[in-house]
Design a protein around this motif. Structure first.
Motif, mmCIF file in Angstrom:
data_model
loop_
_atom_site.group_PDB
_atom_site.id
_atom_site.type_symbol
_atom_site.label_atom_id
_atom_site.label_comp_id
_atom_site.label_asym_id
_atom_site.label_seq_id
_atom_site.Cartn_x
_atom_site.Cartn_y
_atom_site.Cartn_z
ATOM 1 N N VAL A 177 0.496 -1.159 0.253
ATOM 2 C CA VAL A 177 0.423 0.050 0.098
ATOM 3 C C VAL A 177 0.817 1.505 0.149
ATOM 4 C CG1 VAL A 177 -1.671 1.267 0.892
ATOM 5 C CG2 VAL A 177 -1.516 -1.071 1.148
ATOM 6 N N ASN A 178 0.804 1.468 -1.293
ATOM 7 C CA ASN A 178 1.745 2.766 -1.217
ATOM 8 C C ASN A 178 3.175 2.897 -0.869
ATOM 9 O OD1 ASN A 178 -0.091 4.481 -1.944
ATOM 10 N ND2 ASN A 178 -1.201 4.722 -0.163
ATOM 11 N N GLY A 179 4.233 1.487 -1.422
ATOM 12 C CA GLY A 179 5.012 1.220 -0.533
ATOM 13 C C GLY A 179 5.685 0.299 0.158
ATOM 14 N N ARG A 180 4.487 0.643 1.502
ATOM 15 C CA ARG A 180 4.432 -0.239 2.843
ATOM 16 C C ARG A 180 3.557 -1.535 2.920
ATOM 17 N NH1 ARG A 180 1.150 2.159 7.104
ATOM 18 N NH2 ARG A 180 0.147 3.535 5.881
ATOM 19 N N GLU A 181 4.027 -2.450 3.845
ATOM 20 C CA GLU A 181 3.625 -3.034 3.261
ATOM 21 C C GLU A 181 2.908 -4.288 4.104
ATOM 22 O OE1 GLU A 181 4.376 -6.354 0.391
ATOM 23 O OE2 GLU A 181 6.244 -5.420 0.172
ATOM 24 N N VAL A 182 1.903 -3.873 4.138
ATOM 25 C CA VAL A 182 0.373 -4.120 5.323
ATOM 26 C C VAL A 182 -0.170 -5.485 5.081
ATOM 27 C CG1 VAL A 182 -2.016 -3.908 5.877
ATOM 28 C CG2 VAL A 182 -0.582 -1.969 4.938
ATOM 29 N N GLU A 183 0.629 -6.188 6.420
ATOM 30 C CA GLU A 183 -0.268 -7.514 6.964
ATOM 31 C C GLU A 183 -1.824 -8.067 6.307
ATOM 32 O OE1 GLU A 183 1.918 -9.767 9.711
ATOM 33 O OE2 GLU A 183 0.175 -11.052 9.611
ATOM 34 N N LEU A 184 -2.203 -8.052 5.888
ATOM 35 C CA LEU A 184 -4.061 -8.646 5.640
ATOM 36 C C LEU A 184 -3.877 -9.765 7.452
ATOM 37 C CD1 LEU A 184 -3.894 -9.444 2.426
ATOM 38 C CD2 LEU A 184 -4.050 -6.884 3.246
ATOM 39 N N ASP A 185 -5.533 -9.166 7.242
ATOM 40 C CA ASP A 185 -5.691 -10.336 8.598
ATOM 41 C C ASP A 185 -6.428 -11.179 8.231
ATOM 42 O OD1 ASP A 185 -4.612 -8.303 10.382
ATOM 43 O OD2 ASP A 185 -7.185 -7.211 10.497
ATOM 44 N N ALA A 186 -5.859 -12.491 8.340
ATOM 45 C CA ALA A 186 -6.756 -14.143 8.541
ATOM 46 C C ALA A 186 -8.070 -13.771 8.711
ATOM 47 C CB ALA A 186 -5.763 -14.905 8.296
ATOM 48 N N ASP A 187 -9.231 -14.570 8.316
ATOM 49 C CA ASP A 187 -10.113 -14.074 8.830
ATOM 50 C C ASP A 187 -10.303 -15.891 8.285
ATOM 51 O OD1 ASP A 187 -12.700 -14.097 9.568
ATOM 52 O OD2 ASP A 187 -13.131 -12.608 8.829
ATOM 53 N N ASP A 188 -10.796 -16.372 8.315
ATOM 54 C CA ASP A 188 -12.441 -17.662 7.900
ATOM 55 C C ASP A 188 -11.066 -18.261 6.448
ATOM 56 O OD1 ASP A 188 -13.533 -19.859 7.935
ATOM 57 O OD2 ASP A 188 -15.767 -18.055 7.553
ATOM 58 N N GLY A 189 -10.066 -18.487 6.319
ATOM 59 C CA GLY A 189 -9.961 -18.806 5.271
ATOM 60 C C GLY A 189 -9.989 -17.634 4.147
ATOM 61 N N ARG A 190 -10.428 -16.048 4.452
ATOM 62 C CA ARG A 190 -10.019 -14.699 3.559
ATOM 63 C C ARG A 190 -9.020 -13.875 4.028
ATOM 64 N NH1 ARG A 190 -16.328 -13.156 3.267
ATOM 65 N NH2 ARG A 190 -15.622 -12.625 5.410
ATOM 66 N N TYR A 191 -8.504 -12.953 3.275
ATOM 67 C CA TYR A 191 -7.333 -12.298 3.866
ATOM 68 C C TYR A 191 -7.845 -11.311 3.949
ATOM 69 C CZ TYR A 191 -4.530 -16.065 4.462
ATOM 70 O OH TYR A 191 -3.974 -17.595 4.411
ATOM 71 N N VAL A 192 -7.831 -10.086 4.483
ATOM 72 C CA VAL A 192 -8.828 -8.755 4.953
ATOM 73 C C VAL A 192 -8.376 -7.957 4.821
ATOM 74 C CG1 VAL A 192 -10.790 -7.653 5.890
ATOM 75 C CG2 VAL A 192 -10.841 -10.583 6.174
ATOM 76 N N TYR A 193 -8.061 -7.103 4.566
ATOM 77 C CA TYR A 193 -7.313 -5.447 4.497
ATOM 78 C C TYR A 193 -8.432 -4.246 4.625
ATOM 79 C CZ TYR A 193 -5.376 -1.044 3.503
ATOM 80 O OH TYR A 193 -4.765 0.329 3.713
#
Lengths: 434, 434, 434
Positions: A284-300
């Motif tokens: 995201v704009n050059g920063r690496e943001v970790e996505l939250d794992a939620d029930d098999g999906r990865y959430v931003y």
């Protein structure tokens, strides 16, 4: 024939120093007595009872005695290697002579410490010829005390411009018949003294990043079969900063770091090991943001990316002030470019096993597929990432596994924690792959 | 006398590898047969039929035969140079002997390929003494086959710490009477294997940037009169990433890059050439944003800069949360600081002609002026940028022109595309300036 | 014994070049005549009447005469050192012979200039063997003119890959009996010509950052007891950019920089000196923002951090899209991590005095405390920062003080300005500490 140092450990994650004598304490050996009893993740791969900077100049004879007393008593049970640091200075013959005397004393077999000591750490070295002087003292001490020539390891602290230059000479000098430099083991950067020696200034007094020094140390270690270790991170409370430094070091091939506390040891022991679970990152704009794992999906769920459906198979994606109208395929493509995956230990073992099976079946390269459902602003997007693996990819991916295996073999005291962390099944598979 | 390698080409933009034998294909030479027939922007400056990593170990004898068969048939018409890559490893005498055998075979004049081959690429080299072993094999092969000593070029893949260190020795070693290292041509970084050799780890498994390796390769090339080439960029779909990598390389003096597909070759062939039209950039919070040319004006239409008139010759400028009240002169000054210009080929030729005229008129330095009308939020601002040119500026500006001239002279098959791109007039002027 | 160059000045902040002859001017020596009369902060530590690039090739004999005439007249009163730059080129014996002739002429004691000249600057050097050729000419000139061997300093411009490589050889070569390289003084990067020599290209024609070159120059200087100087910053109006460059250089141990105007000299003379007053910085999304001092508090008044009280000892902190609910202790901790302090000269002297007192009292390490009240969105937060100082911290902190002392001792013409800036009391204390 490729160049090999004489010592066993292939990887060292942690270089933990503790003072050997502390002014005003009732029992001045208290801190090394505490250190020698560390076990498991809190115990370092290399423990360094420090009779140089961590011990006041006036206390160093007492420090040497404490080293002997504590190691003779507890050394046999210590799970890592033991490498005391003694005094040395490229510009001071008197300090070098003091080094020789402490060496002679600590290595005396009648004092029952040397059998548990793997080597010594020499600080403040200069040119390669200065390294040879220390090597020669160790050789004499070995002969005097009936130890095999070259059996004691020698590690150095690189904390001067001369020593940095010497890193390029190691490979050529180590084979020569008139030295025993094959005893070399760790190359440790010492950034505080290096900063002084380079006369560098920063506004806040903080340490410069010294990118080139770390590269050159790592390269010198790689070329000569040695192990590179970064210097101390002295903001002990700043765990996040310590992790960032280690990630940066690892990308330079410097997998070990100095630790000042058992808490830092624990972080540093874990850092080069792959994570328990994989995770997806979004750029995201050059920063690496970790996505939250939620029930098999990865959430931003941040504010810097906006995604909405604008019609049948039409989407509007807004990142960093940049707005685009995309169809489903374009959206998938775009998110695929922005997303990346951090594999777990299990993922790496899976991929290696898959490649090994393909190789046995006669294939030289296969595509490794990794899929995920991303969820951005309630829009679900399926992405699938193919990466081509050939022999070179396989071998590069192998580094964390080889490190894992080295740790597991050399540190039985960490088995329980590793199995708790990863599960016994993954640990067992990781030990046979590769 | 300054050091000169023996080979002709001054610049190499593209280093294109193709497999020489593919398992399971009906015609295993299909891919090199396709590659040898590339022309124009899709054809590389240096084509590398790859009998190492791109070809499975079990297929390498067939690969060597395919090289001979395809080059003897099509080599004469290929517009670039041809440098097959053969096997080598610093740690394996058996692999080195295989190299020697393939060399002997491919270079046999009776097989009609060697007359179209300009040299060979040696991977996995180590110390400079290891480079000399490969050089010696080529010398023997030259003598055996009646070729002039040193006539075959030798390029190496730098993919180990030892080889990186050897880059600093080249200049000293190349003049020595007991080797023919003047045959050296390209120094190519191989970052996948280098990463493995340095034991580096990144969380995602992506390659580290290896800034210092690229600098050291470029410096080694400059010091020894050779040409530096960056390694492969393996996300083939990521054109933007490939361009960013090339721009970064060019700022290090590394003007060539490895290509894996004809599509990448095309991008890489164009990358170090100046653009057809100039453009203005605005520095917005540290990012360079290209302004849209619109009817002689350059327009910023993003959200991160706000500019409005607040009175007679009074303006309010807002960038990155920083708001300032300025008069017209201050506004011009501020925008001038933030703006920069990317000159076109035509612009560069203009400037060089202007400086050459001034020099003939006896002037050592002149101011080069560049003006533009910027349009930000419907406020028009005239800026005008003076840059002082002296002999050094002139010579540094000359690099892309010298490269252009080298390309034009050596690659007649690209004339049409270059003239289509720039116009015949600009091309003609670019060929005589400097 | 550690390696020592023969010349006195330990630090050089400024390297100021001025043309020695200008075409078409009535008095072609006007610019050097003006330069030699600079005093105080506008006068450089090292002044370089430039008979190379800044003077047209056709004017260089006149340039040499102007050097003699102006220095013989005004040299005695000039407050800094004088090191004329003469012509040289690693690839041109004719240019090197011209160097020799100018040297012979300028150094002739009967011309009354050499007694005020401290040394010469040699541009465009190549390998270390090329440096030795220049050294040898100076030795011959010294002998011819009855000057002590090695008494004239030699500084070089590092502007080729070969010269960069030579930086690693200095320490080894300087001691040899067949040269007088102990005369070496400044190692000056010349990035314009270096860019040309490395054949680097940037889109705008601006100079690449050349991080590694600057590191290697600084390291070479440190290893050989010399002084590293960065090249010219040619956007003369861009004061902020000049400051950023100097801060970046200082973190590499390169404390001096080339200046093109008396205005730049003034900025560069001040840059490595600590500020008059300390300041607090806040890390806001990776940018360091200086807080405004207001009545003992440090105020953040930007838009990128939001802080509010949400209840008893409860706060909401928003930075960079990241919102957190914190209690008072967590808030303090968080802000402490984000804040850093730039100490003033007075602060550094205080800390050093405190550490010296502790050392005398037998302590090896003490905690240095620094407290402040931060004001963010009308919420006041007290933070207090402890830093552990040991001998190494003390010595690293000493660099700006040693530099200050060196400046004060060598530049009486700057006493008044320094005392005006810092106050006489702080200056006096700074001169005795350490």
């Amino acid at each position: 024939m490729s160049l090999e140092r004489r010592h066993d450990r292939e990887f060292v994650r942690t270089f933990f120093t503790s003072p050997t004598a502390v002014e005003g304490e009732d029992d001045s050996a208290k801190m090394i007595r505490r250190a020698v009893q560390l076990r498991g993740m809190q115990a370092p791969d290399v423990w360094v009872p420090d009779n140089e900077d961590a011990t006041a100049p006036s206390m160093r004879d007492e420090g040497a005695e404490n080293i002997i007393s504590v190691i003779s008593e507890h050394g046999a049970e210590f799970p890592g290697e033991i490498h005391p640091r003694i005094v040395w200075h490229r510009d001071s013959p008197a300090t070098r002579y003091q080094c020789f005397e402490h060496l002679l004393e600590i290595a005396d077999p009648e004092k029952d410490a040397i059998e548990h000591i793997d080597g010594f750490v020499i600080p403040e070295v200069g040119d390669i010829d200065d390294w040879k002087k220390a090597d020669e003292f160790i050789t004499i001490v070995e002969t005097e005390h009936g130890l095999a020539e070259g059996s004691l390891a020698m590690s150095v602290i690189v904390e001067s411009a001369e020593a940095e230059l010497a890193l390029a000479d190691l490979r050529e000098e180590m084979g020569k018949p008139s030295n025993n430099l094959e005893r070399l083991f760790l190359l440790v950067d010492g950034e505080v003294d290096y900063t002084k020696d380079m006369r560098a200034i920063t506004p806040t007094g903080g340490l410069p990043p010294w990118e080139e020094l770390r590269h050159n140390t790592s390269r010198g270690a790689s070329a000569a079969g040695l192990i590179a270790i970064d210097g101390p991170y002295d903001d002990i409370r700043d765990i996040e900063g310590y992790h960032e430094r280690m990630t940066d070091n690892q990308a330079k091939g410097m997998l070990g770091i100095w630790s000042l506390t058992p808490g830092q040891v624990k972080e540093a022991n874990k850092s080069p090991l792959p994570p328990k679970t994989g995770s997806w990152l979004l750029d995201v704009n050059g920063r690496e943001v970790e996505l939250d794992a939620d029930d098999g999906r990865y959430v931003y769920d941040g504010d810097d990316v906006t995604l909405e459906t604008t019609g049948d198979d039409r989407y509007r994606l807004l990142i960093g002030g940049d707005e685009r109208e995309l169809d489903g395929d374009e959206l998938t493509e775009e998110l695929l470019d922005l997303a990346s995956y951090i594999p777990s230990l299990n993922d790496i073992v899976d991929s290696m096993e898959e490649f090994e099976a393909a190789k046995e079946a006669g294939k030289g390269a296969i595509a490794m597929k990794r899929s995920a459902t991303l969820l951005v602003d309630s829009v679900e997007v399926e992405i699938s990432n193919d990466r081509m693996w050939d022999e070179a990819t396989y071998q590069a991916a192998q580094t964390p596994i080889t490190l894992f295996q080295d740790v597991y073999e050399n540190r039985p005291d960490q088995h329980e924690e590793l199995e708790e962390l990863y599960g016994k099944d993954v640990v067992d598979r990781a030990m046979v792959v590769g």
